[in-house]
Write an enzyme that holds these catalytic residues in place. Sequence first.
Site, PDB file in Angstrom:
ATOM      1  N   ASP A  60       1.282  -7.419 -12.114  1.00 45.83           N
ATOM      2  CA  ASP A  60       0.401  -7.004 -11.166  1.00 45.83           C
ATOM      3  C   ASP A  60      -0.470  -6.258 -11.703  1.00 45.83           C
ATOM      4  O   ASP A  60      -0.699  -5.797 -12.861  1.00 45.83           O
ATOM      5  CB  ASP A  60       1.275  -6.122  -9.999  1.00 45.83           C
ATOM      6  CG  ASP A  60       2.517  -5.187 -10.881  1.00 45.83           C
ATOM      7  OD1 ASP A  60       2.089  -5.111 -11.959  1.00 45.83           O
ATOM      8  OD2 ASP A  60       3.320  -4.827 -10.045  1.00 45.83           O
ATOM      9  N   ASN A  99      11.931   2.501  -4.479  1.00 46.21           N
ATOM     10  CA  ASN A  99      12.456   1.734  -3.271  1.00 46.21           C
ATOM     11  C   ASN A  99      12.633   0.419  -3.200  1.00 46.21           C
ATOM     12  O   ASN A  99      12.775  -0.304  -2.450  1.00 46.21           O
ATOM     13  CB  ASN A  99      10.968   1.939  -2.039  1.00 46.21           C
ATOM     14  CG  ASN A  99       9.826   1.216  -2.804  1.00 46.21           C
ATOM     15  OD1 ASN A  99       9.927   0.501  -3.933  1.00 46.21           O
ATOM     16  ND2 ASN A  99       8.720   1.320  -2.173  1.00 46.21           N
ATOM     17  N   HIS A 111      11.172  -2.159  -4.914  1.00 45.85           N
ATOM     18  CA  HIS A 111      10.206  -3.020  -5.290  1.00 45.85           C
ATOM     19  C   HIS A 111      10.096  -3.582  -6.516  1.00 45.85           C
ATOM     20  O   HIS A 111      10.657  -3.017  -7.617  1.00 45.85           O
ATOM     21  CB  HIS A 111       8.876  -2.418  -4.899  1.00 45.85           C
ATOM     22  CG  HIS A 111       8.122  -1.451  -5.765  1.00 45.85           C
ATOM     23  ND1 HIS A 111       7.275  -0.717  -5.448  1.00 45.85           N
ATOM     24  CD2 HIS A 111       8.177  -1.595  -7.256  1.00 45.85           C
ATOM     25  CE1 HIS A 111       6.961   0.119  -6.600  1.00 45.85           C
ATOM     26  NE2 HIS A 111       7.447  -0.469  -7.567  1.00 45.85           N
ATOM     27  N   GLU A 168       6.856  -4.765  -2.173  1.00 42.41           N
ATOM     28  CA  GLU A 168       7.335  -3.557  -1.343  1.00 42.41           C
ATOM     29  C   GLU A 168       8.160  -3.835  -0.125  1.00 42.41           C
ATOM     30  O   GLU A 168       8.196  -4.801   0.468  1.00 42.41           O
ATOM     31  CB  GLU A 168       5.864  -2.828  -0.789  1.00 42.41           C
ATOM     32  CG  GLU A 168       4.813  -2.222  -1.742  1.00 42.41           C
ATOM     33  CD  GLU A 168       5.209  -1.000  -2.401  1.00 42.41           C
ATOM     34  OE1 GLU A 168       6.560  -1.053  -2.671  1.00 42.41           O
ATOM     35  OE2 GLU A 168       4.485  -0.252  -2.820  1.00 42.41           O
TER      36      GLU A 168
HETATM   37  C1  F6R Z   1       4.818  -2.533 -12.661  1.00 45.98           C
HETATM   38  C2  F6R Z   1       5.713  -2.692 -11.639  1.00 45.98           C
HETATM   39  C3  F6R Z   1       6.523  -1.864 -10.885  1.00 45.98           C
HETATM   40  C4  F6R Z   1       7.405  -0.908 -11.693  1.00 45.98           C
HETATM   41  C5  F6R Z   1       8.041   0.102 -10.890  1.00 45.98           C
HETATM   42  C6  F6R Z   1       8.831   0.979 -11.563  1.00 45.98           C
HETATM   43  O1  F6R Z   1       4.182  -3.731 -13.223  1.00 45.98           O
HETATM   44  O2  F6R Z   1       5.905  -4.097 -11.554  1.00 45.98           O
HETATM   45  O3  F6R Z   1       7.341  -2.775  -9.965  1.00 45.98           O
HETATM   46  O4  F6R Z   1       8.068  -1.597 -12.608  1.00 45.98           O
HETATM   47  O5  F6R Z   1       7.267   0.792  -9.845  1.00 45.98           O
HETATM   48  O6  F6R Z   1       7.825   1.860 -12.448  1.00 45.98           O
HETATM   49  P1  F6R Z   1       8.251   3.165 -13.401  1.00 45.98           P
HETATM   50  O7  F6R Z   1       8.835   2.092 -14.571  1.00 45.98           O
HETATM   51  O8  F6R Z   1       7.105   3.635 -13.776  1.00 45.98           O
HETATM   52  O9  F6R Z   1       9.120   3.641 -12.962  1.00 45.98           O
END
Ligand code: F6R
Length: 251
Positions: free
Chosen positions: A76, A145, A147, A152
């Site tokens: 992403d 959450n 995701h 989301e």
């Molecule tokens: C980022 C992504 C997100 C993160 C998630 C956890 O490329 O795909 O799904 O993996 O938001 O983020 P952190 O590791 O910063 O807690």
Amino acid sequence: MKKEMQFNQIKVIVCDTYDELSAEAAEIVAAEMKKKPDFVLGLATGSSPVGLYTKLAEKNRAGEIDFANVRTFNLDEYYPIDPTNDQSYRYFMNKNLFNKTNIKLENTRVPDGTAADTDKFCQSYEDDIKAAGGVDLQVLGIGNNGHIGFNEPCDKFYNITHVVELTENTIEANSRFFESADLVPKKAITMGVGTIMNAKKIVLVANGKNKAQALYEALCCDVTPNNQCSVLQYHKDVTMILDKDAASLLK
Ligand code: F6R
């Protein structure tokens, strides 16, 4: 000391520390990379995989793994955002992995946060993944959450790469990297859940208490788009590597 657990098809490895978790994940990714020189690696950003990337770069420097013919696709990118912005995921990847290895930058793909025609871009991203032969191993983190990528919580699973509106929760969680929450882009381009599920192998890394509830719902409850990570229950080759805090609600 690590401990292994099994949740239906999903293997969970619980490590004592973030450093051990990162080393364990790096061993698994490196072992797969060694099987195929033109490996197709799916990548995530965020704080969770930083230790993994540091260890992969160390293995590359030590001559244990070679990135010369590896191709990568990131999950992403914020939208809109310029790749030179230090909060862009392109900037993050260059800094935390690509610039520390012998990968060719032209073999690395991050969704284009400047695309004028996002529908066209999303289709071309899917086509490029297919043309590369599909993702051999996808690295994932998980949002608090549930995701994965920027898929989301909502009432459905999106299949392919698409534009998404970020939830307040995610904007708030990610504002720690920006000067203020107002500066966090409100949209992103993300691989769909279908894109992620097409990866041949999935390795998810997560640490910290703030991930425990989302992981409990993803592994121990029914599959639901309210916790997008729960869909991984339907994938046949998923390994989750967690620290004790992230695994604290799993039994
Ligand atoms: C980022 C992504 C997100 C993160 C998630 C956890 O490329 O795909 O799904 O993996 O938001 O983020 P952190 O590791 O910063 O807690």
